[in-house]
Design a protein around this motif. Structure first.
Motif, PDB file in Angstrom:
ATOM      1  N   GLU A   1       0.815  -1.222   0.000  1.00  7.95           N
ATOM      2  CA  GLU A   1       0.000   0.000   0.000  1.00  7.95           C
ATOM      3  C   GLU A   1       0.845   1.267   0.000  1.00  7.95           C
ATOM      4  N   GLY A   2       2.143   1.129   0.181  1.00 11.90           N
ATOM      5  CA  GLY A   2       3.017   2.298   0.214  1.00 11.90           C
ATOM      6  C   GLY A   2       2.775   3.204   1.409  1.00 11.90           C
ATOM      7  N   VAL A   3       2.386   2.619   2.537  1.00 11.04           N
ATOM      8  CA  VAL A   3       2.050   3.426   3.711  1.00 11.04           C
ATOM      9  C   VAL A   3       3.293   4.108   4.280  1.00 11.04           C
ATOM     10  N   VAL A   4       4.387   3.344   4.411  1.00 14.29           N
ATOM     11  CA  VAL A   4       5.641   3.895   4.940  1.00 14.29           C
ATOM     12  C   VAL A   4       6.808   3.314   4.147  1.00 14.29           C
ATOM     13  N   ASP A   5       8.009   3.873   4.377  1.00 16.02           N
ATOM     14  CA  ASP A   5       9.177   3.448   3.604  1.00 16.02           C
ATOM     15  C   ASP A   5       9.816   2.187   4.196  1.00 16.02           C
ATOM     16  N   GLU A   6      10.842   1.686   3.519  1.00 16.68           N
ATOM     17  CA  GLU A   6      11.474   0.429   3.923  1.00 16.68           C
ATOM     18  C   GLU A   6      12.148   0.527   5.288  1.00 16.68           C
ATOM     19  N   ALA A   7      12.741   1.666   5.594  1.00 15.54           N
ATOM     20  CA  ALA A   7      13.396   1.815   6.899  1.00 15.54           C
ATOM     21  C   ALA A   7      12.373   1.686   8.025  1.00 15.54           C
ATOM     22  N   THR A   8      11.195   2.237   7.820  1.00 10.13           N
ATOM     23  CA  THR A   8      10.144   2.151   8.835  1.00 10.13           C
ATOM     24  C   THR A   8       9.608   0.734   8.927  1.00 10.13           C
ATOM     25  N   LEU A   9       9.457   0.072   7.770  1.00 11.87           N
ATOM     26  CA  LEU A   9       9.002  -1.319   7.783  1.00 11.87           C
ATOM     27  C   LEU A   9       9.992  -2.210   8.527  1.00 11.87           C
ATOM     28  N   GLU A  10      11.262  -1.953   8.371  1.00 10.53           N
ATOM     29  CA  GLU A  10      12.279  -2.734   9.083  1.00 10.53           C
ATOM     30  C   GLU A  10      12.141  -2.527  10.590  1.00 10.53           C
ATOM     31  N   PHE A  11      11.898  -1.279  11.003  1.00  9.75           N
ATOM     32  CA  PHE A  11      11.687  -1.006  12.431  1.00  9.75           C
ATOM     33  C   PHE A  11      10.445  -1.742  12.939  1.00  9.75           C
ATOM     34  N   LEU A  12       9.362  -1.675  12.166  1.00 13.13           N
ATOM     35  CA  LEU A  12       8.117  -2.304  12.590  1.00 13.13           C
ATOM     36  C   LEU A  12       8.248  -3.815  12.693  1.00 13.13           C
ATOM     37  N   ALA A  13       9.025  -4.408  11.834  1.00 11.83           N
ATOM     38  CA  ALA A  13       9.193  -5.867  11.860  1.00 11.83           C
ATOM     39  C   ALA A  13       9.810  -6.330  13.174  1.00 11.83           C
ATOM     40  N   GLY A  14      10.608  -5.491  13.792  1.00 12.89           N
ATOM     41  CA  GLY A  14      11.232  -5.859  15.062  1.00 12.89           C
ATOM     42  C   GLY A  14      10.614  -5.173  16.258  1.00 12.89           C
ATOM     43  N   TYR A  15       9.438  -4.570  16.071  1.00  5.99           N
ATOM     44  CA  TYR A  15       8.843  -3.759  17.144  1.00  5.99           C
ATOM     45  C   TYR A  15       8.449  -4.599  18.348  1.00  5.99           C
ATOM     46  N   ARG A  16       8.851  -4.134  19.514  1.00  5.64           N
ATOM     47  CA  ARG A  16       8.384  -4.644  20.796  1.00  5.64           C
ATOM     48  C   ARG A  16       8.308  -3.450  21.740  1.00  5.64           C
ATOM     49  N   PHE A  17       7.225  -3.326  22.460  1.00  5.10           N
ATOM     50  CA  PHE A  17       7.145  -2.231  23.424  1.00  5.10           C
ATOM     51  C   PHE A  17       8.019  -2.587  24.621  1.00  5.10           C
ATOM     52  N   GLY A  18       9.013  -1.744  24.866  1.00  2.00           N
ATOM     53  CA  GLY A  18       9.935  -1.998  25.972  1.00  2.00           C
ATOM     54  C   GLY A  18       9.831  -0.984  27.079  1.00  2.00           C
ATOM     55  N   GLY A  19       8.807  -0.158  27.039  1.00  2.88           N
ATOM     56  CA  GLY A  19       8.659   0.908  28.029  1.00  2.88           C
ATOM     57  C   GLY A  19       7.890   0.473  29.254  1.00  2.88           C
ATOM     58  N   SER A  20       7.390   1.476  29.976  1.00  3.09           N
ATOM     59  CA  SER A  20       6.660   1.234  31.211  1.00  3.09           C
ATOM     60  C   SER A  20       5.300   1.917  31.164  1.00  3.09           C
ATOM     61  N   VAL A  21       4.358   1.344  31.880  1.00  8.04           N
ATOM     62  CA  VAL A  21       3.013   1.898  31.960  1.00  8.04           C
ATOM     63  C   VAL A  21       2.558   1.859  33.413  1.00  8.04           C
ATOM     64  N   VAL A  22       2.062   2.988  33.897  1.00  4.42           N
ATOM     65  CA  VAL A  22       1.387   3.029  35.189  1.00  4.42           C
ATOM     66  C   VAL A  22       0.008   3.612  34.951  1.00  4.42           C
ATOM     67  N   GLY A  23      -0.874   3.427  35.891  1.00  6.99           N
ATOM     68  CA  GLY A  23      -2.204   3.984  35.710  1.00  6.99           C
ATOM     69  C   GLY A  23      -3.113   3.670  36.869  1.00  6.99           C
ATOM     70  N   TYR A  24      -4.352   4.171  36.773  1.00 11.50           N
ATOM     71  CA  TYR A  24      -5.356   3.841  37.770  1.00 11.50           C
ATOM     72  C   TYR A  24      -5.634   2.338  37.695  1.00 11.50           C
ATOM     73  N   ALA A  25      -5.821   1.712  38.827  1.00  9.97           N
ATOM     74  CA  ALA A  25      -6.228   0.311  38.827  1.00  9.97           C
ATOM     75  C   ALA A  25      -7.576   0.187  38.121  1.00  9.97           C
TER      76      ALA A  25
END
Length: 445
Positions: free
Chosen positions: A73-97
């Motif tokens: 679909e040409g949504v994003v370029d190859e560099a972005t696709l390469e990033f997305l292929a290895g994407y994992r959320f490594g951050g932190s989340v806090v919030g209301y229970a």
């Protein structure tokens, strides 16, 4: 199951492409979820969907076929696709229970990570929390109006098939005792309910044979629907089929309050004093409140609960409130134009309690970024009258599974019960009014 990675808006990925190209994608950022106002007339909201969000976050991966589609679909370029292929959320989340009540400006969820990994979550976070919190907020008003009488969710036919499962779960968070939806029962360990519709009566030659068939199949403890024809005659035939040990009769039309009184007298006169009366028929919190003096034992609610009873979204937004500068120091950022302003900087949250243990103020805890983080999760409040509201949900990409699955729903339901009991007594009124607890600020240092 397919990854939820493409349950998002295109601009999340196009922002990512530009940020990867200019280097800002790696900046540490803090995003915050809050609502600027409650729906008209509502006095509090209920956080729901957190457990579902964590389950989806754990599966948030860009699979090969999704990458192939984005490329085609040409949504994003190859560099972005390469990033997305290895994407994992490594951050932190806090919030209301999950199950906690909330108010305007309450920071119900705080996501911290790089811009690249955090911005991709916006649409998923908002679609889940806005829907589930709207359902739970409506459901809470219904269970509050019902007092000690159970409410049952039966709105699957009035929602998208997956939204129906989510709605059943959210209703359970707010105190509903069961659901007609079998998939919700399977996924989240919810009690399931239901016996027969009018079609079952109509397919038989008469009401007597329909009731006899149902009792033979399901036992005398079943619920018989007695308003297909004449209600009084229906009750007579129900007792004939099941005896005075009949579990319940259901009323689904007409003057429910008047019929409930008549049916109760008829049952009691026949000796069926233990037979319960279940009422359905487009109930909402106002109808439930109006039936408070009627001899009703159980409420069945459909359309109103799964659609948020007139408020199908909570208006929650996902805003960048802090980001790393070139020197690696976190700086507050905020939108300042128009009426859609936000307050910059990382924020923690607390609730101030009065001498009677009831909430008197919601507090946004502000100050130096490191101080706020420490206050929220480690140091805690110095004042005994403050209850911290943030809990750890994700740490370095690892989901805390205490908040997920069937156990998570039960935990959330307990949290909601305690949180609602903590609100001022007027918070449960159904009449239109402002938020029952004002929001203030607590500055550290």
């Amino acid at each position: 199951m397919t990854s939820p990675a493409l349950l998002t808006d295109r601009y999340e990925l196009t922002m990512l492409q530009a940020a990867l190209a200019d280097g800002t994608a790696r900046r540490r950022c803090v995003f915050e979820v809050f609502t600027r106002r409650l729906p008209p007339g509502r006095r509090y909201g209920v956080v729901a969907g957190t457990g579902r969000l964590l389950e989806e976050l754990d599966r948030f991966r860009f699979e090969a076929d999704q990458i192939d589609w984005l490329r085609a679909e040409g949504v994003v370029d190859e560099a972005t696709l390469e990033f997305l292929a290895g994407y994992r959320f490594g951050g932190s989340v806090v919030g209301y229970a999950e199950g906690e009540t909330f108010f305007p400006s309450s920071p119900v969820l705080v996501v911290e990570g790089t811009f690249a990994e955090s911005v991709l979550l916006e649409t998923l976070v908002l679609s889940i929390l806005n829907h589930d919190s709207a359902v739970a907020s409506a459901a809470s008003r219904m269970t509050s109006a019902a007092v000690d009488r159970p409410c049952l969710e039966m709105g699957a036919r009035r929602a998208h098939e997956e939204a129906a499962v989510a709605a059943a779960r959210a209703a359970a968070v707010a105190g509903f005792a069961g659901t007609s939806n079998l998939e919700a029962g399977r996924r989240y360990g919810l009690p399931t309910i239901g016996t027969a519709a009018h079609a079952f009566t109509l397919v038989h030659d008469d009401e007597r044979s329909a009731f006899a068939s149902q009792v033979a199949a399901l036992g005398p403890g079943t619920t018989l629907l007695v308003d297909t024809y004449d209600v009084r005659r229906g009750v007579e035939l129900a007792l004939e089929a099941a005896g005075t040990g009949l579990g319940s009769v259901r009323l689904d039309s007409g003057d429910l309050a008047g019929l409930a009184h008549e049916v109760r007298r008829q049952l009691d006169d026949a000796g069926a004093t233990g037979t319960r009366i279940v009422v359905t028929s487009d109930l909402d919190e106002y109808a439930i409140a109006a039936l408070a003096v009627a001899p009703v034992d159980v409420y069945g609610v459909g359309t109103s609960v799964v659609t948020g009873s007139g408020a199908p979204t909570c208006g929650m937004v996902y805003k960048l409130v802090a980001r790393e500068d070139a020197a690696g120091v976190m700086q507050p950022v905020a939108k300042a134009s128009t009426a859609k302003t936000s307050v910059g900087g990382r924020k923690a949250a607390a609730r101030r309690l009065g001498p009677d243990g009831r909430a008197v103020e919601e507090l946004l805890v502000v100050g130096d970024d490191d101080a706020v983080r420490a206050w929220s999760l480690d140091a805690g409040p110095a004042q005994d009258d403050l209850r911290p509201l943030h809990v750890r949900l994700v740490s370095d990409g690892v989901v805390d599974e205490r908040w997920t699955g069937a156990d998570g729903v039960r935990t959330a339901a307990r949290r909601h019960h305690a949180s609602r009991d903590e609100l001022p007594r007027g918070a449960r009124r159904l009449s239109a009014d402002e938020a029952s607890v004002p929001t203030g600020t607590l500055a550290l240092g």
